[in-house]
Write an enzyme that holds these catalytic residues in place. Structure first.
Site, PDB file in Angstrom:
ATOM      1  N   ARG A  59     -24.111 -69.036  83.324  1.00 11.84           N
ATOM      2  CA  ARG A  59     -25.266 -69.924  83.242  1.00 11.84           C
ATOM      3  C   ARG A  59     -25.184 -70.934  82.087  1.00 11.84           C
ATOM      4  NH1 ARG A  59     -27.407 -65.884  85.613  1.00 11.84           N
ATOM      5  NH2 ARG A  59     -26.069 -64.822  84.164  1.00 11.84           N
ATOM      6  N   THR A  60     -24.958 -70.406  80.889  1.00  9.87           N
ATOM      7  CA  THR A  60     -25.035 -71.264  79.706  1.00  9.87           C
ATOM      8  C   THR A  60     -23.968 -72.354  79.765  1.00  9.87           C
ATOM      9  OG1 THR A  60     -25.880 -69.372  78.490  1.00  9.87           O
ATOM     10  CG2 THR A  60     -25.114 -71.221  77.182  1.00  9.87           C
ATOM     11  N   LYS A  87      -2.541 -66.899  70.529  1.00  5.50           N
ATOM     12  CA  LYS A  87      -1.257 -66.967  69.819  1.00  5.50           C
ATOM     13  C   LYS A  87      -1.453 -66.915  68.313  1.00  5.50           C
ATOM     14  CE  LYS A  87       0.630 -69.883  73.483  1.00  5.50           C
ATOM     15  NZ  LYS A  87       1.096 -71.237  73.779  1.00  5.50           N
ATOM     16  N   ARG A 109     -19.696 -70.997  72.050  1.00  7.75           N
ATOM     17  CA  ARG A 109     -20.093 -69.579  72.146  1.00  7.75           C
ATOM     18  C   ARG A 109     -18.963 -68.760  71.554  1.00  7.75           C
ATOM     19  NH1 ARG A 109     -22.734 -66.340  77.096  1.00  7.75           N
ATOM     20  NH2 ARG A 109     -24.498 -67.503  76.280  1.00  7.75           N
ATOM     21  N   HIS A 137     -29.207 -67.250  69.899  1.00  7.98           N
ATOM     22  CA  HIS A 137     -28.905 -68.030  71.105  1.00  7.98           C
ATOM     23  C   HIS A 137     -30.038 -69.055  71.224  1.00  7.98           C
ATOM     24  CE1 HIS A 137     -27.594 -69.202  74.947  1.00  7.98           C
ATOM     25  NE2 HIS A 137     -27.577 -68.065  75.587  1.00  7.98           N
TER      26      HIS A 137
HETATM   27  C1  NCD Z   1     -27.609 -63.920  77.566  1.00  6.06           C
HETATM   28  C2  NCD Z   1     -26.503 -63.988  76.535  1.00  6.06           C
HETATM   29  O1  NCD Z   1     -25.356 -64.273  76.863  1.00  6.06           O
HETATM   30  O2  NCD Z   1     -26.838 -63.767  75.396  1.00  6.06           O
HETATM   31  N1  NCD Z   1     -27.368 -64.611  78.737  1.00  6.06           N
HETATM   32  C3  NCD Z   1     -27.487 -65.974  78.773  1.00  6.06           C
HETATM   33  O3  NCD Z   1     -27.037 -66.688  77.921  1.00  6.06           O
HETATM   34  N2  NCD Z   1     -28.196 -66.477  79.796  1.00  6.06           N
HETATM   35  C4  NCD Z   1     -28.135 -62.565  77.769  1.00  6.06           C
HETATM   36  C5  NCD Z   1     -27.229 -61.478  78.273  1.00  6.06           C
HETATM   37  O4  NCD Z   1     -26.009 -61.592  78.267  1.00  6.06           O
HETATM   38  O5  NCD Z   1     -27.786 -60.440  78.653  1.00  6.06           O
END
Ligand code: NCD
Length: 312
Positions: A59-60, A87, A109, A137
């Site tokens: 999603r993100t 590496k 991320r 997040h």
């Molecule tokens: C979350 C995350 O990755 O922190 N998901 C997201 O970004 N939509 C929550 C999760 O992984 O449960």
């Protein structure tokens, strides 16, 4: 206020409530753009953005990429699995190599808490934290807040229960910090082992009984159990977790008021919520995903504006 107070979006902690207000208001305008037949605007035509995902994401990652493309930015994508990180290259070297190709903004991320903050001190690009380990997040909390405000008109005084694996969840921490800044009342609910010991410092209510939590709240934000972050067993079995903390239609039908049900995804259907709840009229889960694009457009746009200001 028309400009952000920050140059990077590293966490909710460093945002003023005015910054949050500005992002949510700007996202509302971008949501209107997304509902037009032509969903693209030329706003970031001169900006190049690198999406660096050192940790899994569906999603993100898609949401950021769509937001960037809707704003006409040039976009490059990088996933750790297929890179030279394996590496032995350091994070700063990896990113500086990418930046030497004239990249203006980095969406990252990373599994390490503080990775985005660290990067922001060492490279000359605007950094957006798309999740750093179990720390924060911020764009998830912003899109959650946008979704609540859109449905209920305000965040002020709204009662939100965040249910589940609070201790391992960056979504929980960012949500708590944001909602408190915006005047909402927040409760966290889950087994004692999944509630952090520092919870008293956050000014939230703590509840271990799901029934009491849903009777109290206007909004229930149901979190996934973060098995990948658990080195120990925090509860006896999934069946027991489901029996105590899984939200069902019986819970919702038994209430004398409607509540909104949220989830950041990915859902474990039949664990933290049943399929019926996820697909019910109470659920705004897919609207959260839709709103995510508008909120990320707002963040990218406002940080690009701030960057222009800094460079002029
Ligand atoms: C979350 C995350 O990755 O922190 N998901 C997201 O970004 N939509 C929550 C999760 O992984 O449960």
């Amino acid at each position: 206020m028309s400009k952000l107070s920050v140059k990077h979006l590293l966490d909710i902690k460093k945002l003023e409530s005015e910054d949050i207000q500005l992002i949510l208001d700007t996202a509302k305008e971008f949501k209107e753009v997304l509902n037009r037949p032509i969903k693209k605007v030329p706003t970031l035509r001169d900006i190049t953005i690198a999406n660096l995902f050192f940790e899994n994401s569906t999603r993100t990652k898609l949401s950021f990429e769509l937001a960037e493309k809707r704003l006409s930015a040039d976009v490059v994508n990088f996933s750790a699995g297929s890179s030279s990180v394996n590496k032995g290259e350091t994070l700063i070297d990896t990113v500086n190599n990418i930046l030497s190709m004239k990249v203006d903004m980095v969406v990252m991320r990373h599994a390490r808490p503080g990775a985005a903050q660290f990067l922001s001190q060492h490279v000359d690009a605007s950094i957006i934290n798309a999740g750093d380990g179990r720390h924060e997040h911020p764009t998830q909390a912003l899109l959650d807040a946008f979704s609540i405000r859109e449905k209920l008109g305000t965040l002020q005084g709204i009662k939100i229960a965040i249910v589940g694996d609070i201790v391992h969840s960056r979504v929980a921490l960012s949500n708590v910090l944001l909602l408190k800044k915006m005047g909402a009342e927040v409760m966290v609910c889950g087994p004692t082992t999944l509630i952090p010991k520092y919870i008293d410092t956050l000014g939230v209510r703590v509840e271990h009984n799901l029934q009491i939590a849903i009777e109290w709240c206007d909004v229930a934000n149901m979190l996934r159990v973060q098995h990948e972050r658990q080195d120990l067993k925090y509860f006896p079995s999934i069946a027991e977790y489901r029996a105590q903390y899984g939200l069902t239609m019986e819970h919702l039908d038994g209430l004398n008021k409607p509540i909104l049900v949220m989830h950041p995804g990915p859902i474990n259907r039949g664990v933290e919520i049943t399929s019926e709840v996820a697909d019910s009229e109470h659920s705004i889960i897919l609207e959260q995903v839709e709103n995510g694009v508008a909120v990320r457009m707002a963040v990218l746009y406002l940080l690009a504006e701030k960057r222009k200001l800094g460079n002029s």
